[in-house]
Write an enzyme that holds these catalytic residues in place. Structure first.
Site, short mmCIF file in Angstrom:
data_model
loop_
_atom_site.label_atom_id
_atom_site.label_comp_id
_atom_site.label_asym_id
_atom_site.label_seq_id
_atom_site.Cartn_x
_atom_site.Cartn_y
_atom_site.Cartn_z
CB VAL A 239 -0.95 -0.01 1.21
CG1 VAL A 239 -1.67 1.33 1.36
CG2 VAL A 239 -1.97 -1.14 1.07
CD GLU A 240 3.04 3.66 3.77
OE1 GLU A 240 3.35 4.62 3.04
OE2 GLU A 240 2.43 3.80 4.85
CB SER A 241 6.35 2.00 -1.95
OG SER A 241 6.67 0.65 -1.60
#
Length: 212
Positions: free
Chosen positions: A100-102
């Protein structure tokens, strides 16, 4: 794999054979060709089925165990397991959070200036990171340390269950621990609530087998 199909003589075809033989002489030969073609196709089909069932082209080969960290990108599987152990969170949560972050892009930079695989802001990186924030292994290691500290911070809210504690930790990662402590739970921010829900969903589906 290309398959060569023999074309049997069609019944009743007018074609001259060796020694000027007529249609009557060719009919048995056409039947033999048809029988041979059927046998060849049967053997090809059987071989393909055997190849598929034995996993000859892909996946774990004979005697090999499937990866415990798939679908985490292969170079970072062990790092995700190590970060999960440090943080005390399930490895599927750690993996889903990185997704989700990257989206597993170690060169990712957000509009707010967060950097790398785990999207650390420069100030937070200086506290938890070592070396280059764009180094994937360093980023995952720092992620584990930061998640461990966030768990310690949210315990003051006395979460009612392990799942609630994980949700609070994820919310603190996204919105900051100060916001979580101020609101006494997940802040009423659409982005943060969506962030927690998305990680939960990926952990239960795409990354459910990580570390199993």
């Amino acid at each position: 794999m290309a398959t060569t199909v023999l074309d049997p003589a069609r019944p009743g075809a007018e074609r001259a054979g060796p020694e000027g033989a007529g249609t009557e002489d060719l009919a048995p030969r056409g039947s033999r060709w048809f029988l041979l073609a059927s046998v060849v196709l049967l053997l090809i089909g059987t071989g393909g089925l055997f190849h598929a069932n034995t996993g000859g082209c892909c996946g774990a080969g004979p005697g090999e165990e499937p990866s415990r960290t798939a679908p985490v990108p292969e170079p970072w599987g062990a790092d995700v397991l190590a970060a999960a152990e440090v943080s005390g969170l399930p490895p599927e949560i750690v993996a889903a959070q990185l997704d989700v972050e990257s989206r597993w892009d170690p060169r990712a930079v957000s509009h707010a200036g967060a950097q790398g695989l785990a999207q650390f802001m420069p100030d937070t990186w200086r506290r938890y990171g070592r070396g280059d924030p764009f180094d994937p292994r360093a980023a995952i290691r720092a992620q584990g340390l930061y998640l461990k500290d966030l768990r310690r911070m949210v315990r003051g809210l006395a979460p009612a269950s392990a799942q609630e504690e994980i949700d609070l930790v994820l919310a603190a990662y996204n919105a900051g621990p100060t916001a979580v402590l101020r609101y006494g739970g997940i802040p009423p921010f659409a982005e943060t609530r969506g962030y927690v829900a998305q990680i939960r969903e990926l952990a239960a589906t795409t990354y459910a087998g990580v570390g199993a």
